[in-house]
Design a protein around this motif. Structure first.
Motif, PDB file in Angstrom:
ATOM      1  N   ARG A  37      -4.900   0.257  -2.721  1.00 38.89           N
ATOM      2  CA  ARG A  37      -5.426   1.377  -1.945  1.00 38.89           C
ATOM      3  C   ARG A  37      -6.167   0.863  -0.712  1.00 38.89           C
ATOM      4  N   THR A  74       0.833  -1.206   0.000  1.00 40.11           N
ATOM      5  CA  THR A  74       0.000   0.000   0.000  1.00 40.11           C
ATOM      6  C   THR A  74       0.865   1.253   0.000  1.00 40.11           C
ATOM      7  N   SER A 109      -4.599   5.733   5.389  1.00 41.45           N
ATOM      8  CA  SER A 109      -3.753   6.403   4.411  1.00 41.45           C
ATOM      9  C   SER A 109      -3.733   7.895   4.732  1.00 41.45           C
TER      10      SER A 109
END
Length: 260
Positions: A199, A169, A234
């Motif tokens: 993702r 990732t 993220s």
């Protein structure tokens, strides 16, 4: 006026207690002595520069402590209401100063203007707890070596290999290369690498605990890259979440009450 008169213990005690707190002219008047006599006595008993004995700091000293130019501090005074005062230390020594207490009260309301990463702890007097937390956050935000260090051929080769791995990732690549997720994304584009990291699912709802930690860390000054690593999200997802919650990234505060 008082020339040659012996200094009593009470006179010396008054001089020591008020050196830097009030002007030399005021001390001289209070003791019935000349300004020159007060200056001479202060030198003999080692009191030094009166501005260093003031329970606060001059603007010149503040600039050095925060590594800021006069123009920056001038903007803080004119635009953001930093409560400085002019203090007369001697007959021709009028200096802009701010007390430690006034500085910290003002700083808490304008955290976004300050970077404590390089500021020596304690240089501006006893620090409130929030300042210690912000220093830690600023130090993390200042560790941006990826912005100034070029990618090496070895790193490029590693990137080409790692991006193809299952489960890889953007956060994992960013942590591996000590760079931002945006930097990884740009490098993949620059190298014309067609593979893209997997993702993270940024549509998974935050738990109440995660939201509370997100809000707390954002207010304390932590960057969204650091917050993302802490929450296992993220960085782009964290930034998007903060934007939707009305977070002002410049002022480090939410535009409306959150979690109150």
């Amino acid at each position: 006026m008082g020339i040659g008169r012996t200094w009593t213990p009470d006179d010396i005690s008054y001089l020591e207690d008020n050196w830097g707190a009030v002007s030399i002219k005021h001390i001289a008047k209070k003791l019935g002595r000349t300004v020159n006599a007060v200056k001479l006595k202060s030198q003999r008993i080692g009191l030094g520069d009166p501005t260093l004995h003031y329970e606060g700091i001059t603007i010149s000293q503040l600039m050095k402590a925060l590594d800021k130019s006069y123009s920056s501090v001038y903007v803080w005074i004119r635009k953001y209401g930093m409560p400085v005062k002019e203090k007369l230390f001697a007959q021709a020594m009028r200096v802009k100063v701010i007390s430690y207490d006034d500085f910290w009260k003002w700083a808490e309301q304008h955290k976004e203007l300050l970077n404590f990463a390089k500021m020596e702890q304690g240089i501006l007097g006893p620090e409130p707890e929030w300042a210690k937390v912000k220093r830690s956050a600023d130090q993390l935000r200042s560790q941006k070596t990826w912005q100034s260090v070029a990618w090496s051929e070895a790193e490029d080769q590693q990137l080409r290999q790692l991006v193809k791995l299952s489960g890889m990732t953007y956060p994992r690549l960013a942590a591996h290369f000590n760079r931002t997720e945006a930097s990884i994304k740009r490098r993949l584009y620059d190298l014309n690498i067609k593979f893209r990291p997997e993702r993270l699912n940024n549509h998974i709802k935050y738990t109440a605990e995660e939201t509370e930690q997100l809000v707390s860390m954002a207010r304390q000054g932590y960057g969204y890259e650091t917050i993302a690593r802490k929450l296992g999200k993220s960085a782009l997802g964290v930034r998007g979440k903060l934007e939707r919650m009305g977070f002002d990234f410049k002022r480090r505060e939410f535009k409306k009450a959150v979690g109150e």
